[in-house]
Write a protein that holds these residues in place. Structure first.
Motif, PDB file in Angstrom:
ATOM      1  N   UNK A  36      28.830  34.154  40.455  1.00 40.45           N
ATOM      2  CA  UNK A  36      29.837  35.231  40.316  1.00 40.45           C
ATOM      3  C   UNK A  36      30.613  35.508  41.593  1.00 40.45           C
ATOM      4  N   UNK A  37      29.982  35.284  42.739  1.00 40.05           N
ATOM      5  CA  UNK A  37      30.673  35.551  44.011  1.00 40.05           C
ATOM      6  C   UNK A  37      31.917  34.683  44.155  1.00 40.05           C
ATOM      7  N   UNK A  38      31.838  33.454  43.665  1.00 44.71           N
ATOM      8  CA  UNK A  38      32.998  32.559  43.743  1.00 44.71           C
ATOM      9  C   UNK A  38      34.104  33.057  42.826  1.00 44.71           C
ATOM     10  N   UNK A  39      33.744  33.669  41.734  1.00 49.37           N
ATOM     11  CA  UNK A  39      34.744  34.237  40.831  1.00 49.37           C
ATOM     12  C   UNK A  39      35.593  35.279  41.559  1.00 49.37           C
ATOM     13  N   UNK A  40      34.945  36.113  42.366  1.00 43.72           N
ATOM     14  CA  UNK A  40      35.667  37.118  43.143  1.00 43.72           C
ATOM     15  C   UNK A  40      36.583  36.459  44.173  1.00 43.72           C
ATOM     16  N   UNK A  41      36.060  35.393  44.788  1.00 44.13           N
ATOM     17  CA  UNK A  41      36.868  34.662  45.779  1.00 44.13           C
ATOM     18  C   UNK A  41      38.107  34.066  45.120  1.00 44.13           C
ATOM     19  N   UNK A  42      37.917  33.455  43.954  1.00 42.42           N
ATOM     20  CA  UNK A  42      39.041  32.834  43.245  1.00 42.42           C
ATOM     21  C   UNK A  42      40.089  33.855  42.832  1.00 42.42           C
TER      22      UNK A  42
END
Length: 324
Positions: A36-42
């Motif tokens: 999920x952290x990458x989702x925020x980054x994207x």
């Protein structure tokens, strides 16, 4: 270029691009669920364009200079680089390649569009050539044979030993084929397996991803002649014959004698030798008959710069007929 073949090539490349995009969407969804952290980054990276527009508008409204606005934009870009690096580190930490979320096109040069900077990309040119070669081979009325279906049981005594050596050589030739492989002359009476082994090589080489043109000398020369004397003096067939990875010419010496055919055969053989591109020739003529049919320029190149194999034995087709 033929319009119908070019359009077919474009459609294939467009499908490749769409497939790459769909696969990328699937990977993004997969990673968003697992990390999920990458989702925020994207999401942050996705809003970069909007942020830059806001910086330009608010900067002008607040009286910032062009230089100050550029500095603010550079800060955003640098932040993006840092964010992308963090995303890549998270991917690697979770067992994924760093570029897992990049779109992986078949051709990175043009992004599977077929064109780069308004110029046709090499990928589209290669695909066009392959499709045209496939069309030529489909019209040759020759079905591909395999080494597995080549039987030495039709040969006896010394003929068996000769054909066993030829079979082993051609198998090794096909298995280890390269763009600069040797050229081969297969000669001997009809029905001894020349066409079978030529086609077996063709099938194996095509499976390795190389381009192959296989056709009778009559068909090849008549197509080149038709283009040569057509309106516009096209050279499509000649260019394909010259540039294909492997050219296989069947039944050399069955064409009519003419200055045009003779010069065309010489041009093909000589040019491909100069380019270090292999040719496989099969013919029912023996060496003396080849010398009588063609001039010295052709015969000297074939007999001295090709691997020469004389096929030996009794017509297999007659043997099969007698067995029936």
């Amino acid at each position: 270029m033929k319009t119908d073949i070019l359009e077919k090539a474009k459609i294939i490349i467009q499908k490749n691009r769409q497939s790459a995009i769909v696969e990328n969407d699937r990977r993004i969804e997969e990673i968003n669920n697992k990390i999920p952290e990458i989702n925020e980054i994207n999401e942050n990276l996705f809003n970069t364009g909007k942020k830059i527009i806001d910086i330009v508008i608010s900067g002008k409204q607040n009286g910032k200079t062009e230089e100050q606005i550029k500095e603010d934009i550079e800060k955003i870009k640098q932040n993006n680089l840092d964010t992308q690096k963090k995303s890549e580190e998270l991917l690697v930490k979770n067992g994924y390649p760093a570029d897992y979320l990049d779109i992986h096109y078949s051709c990175e040069m043009c992004g599977d569009t077929g064109y780069k900077d308004g110029i046709m990309c090499i990928c589209l040119k290669k695909l066009y050539s392959k499709l045209e070669v496939d069309m030529i081979n489909s019209q040759s009325n020759l079905s591909l044979s395999s080494f597995d279906t080549f039987s030495l049981s039709y040969y006896t005594d010394e003929d068996y030993n000769i054909m066993k050596r030829i079979l082993e050589y051609t198998q090794d030739y096909a298995e280890n084929f390269r763009n600069d492989a040797h050229s081969i002359l297969m000669y001997g009476k009809t029905g001894l397996g020349k066409t079978h082994l030529s086609l077996a090589i063709a099938g194996s080489v095509i499976e390795k991803g190389y381009s192959v043109i296989y056709d009778s000398v009559i068909n090849i020369l008549s197509k080149i002649e038709e283009e040569h004397f057509s309106y516009g003096h096209k050279r499509d067939m000649l260019n394909l014959v010259i540039n294909t990875d492997l050219l296989i010419i069947d039944d050399l010496g069955t064409e009519n004698k003419s200055n045009f055919y003779n010069s065309t055969v010489y041009n093909i053989i000589n040019t491909r030798l100069n380019y270090n591109k292999p040719v496989i020739i099969s013919t029912n003529l023996d060496i003396d008959e080849i010398r009588e049919f063609y001039d010295e320029r052709i015969t000297s190149r074939i007999t001295t710069q090709y691997m020469v194999f004389k096929f030996s034995g009794t017509d297999i087709r007659h043997q099969k007929k007698e067995q029936k």
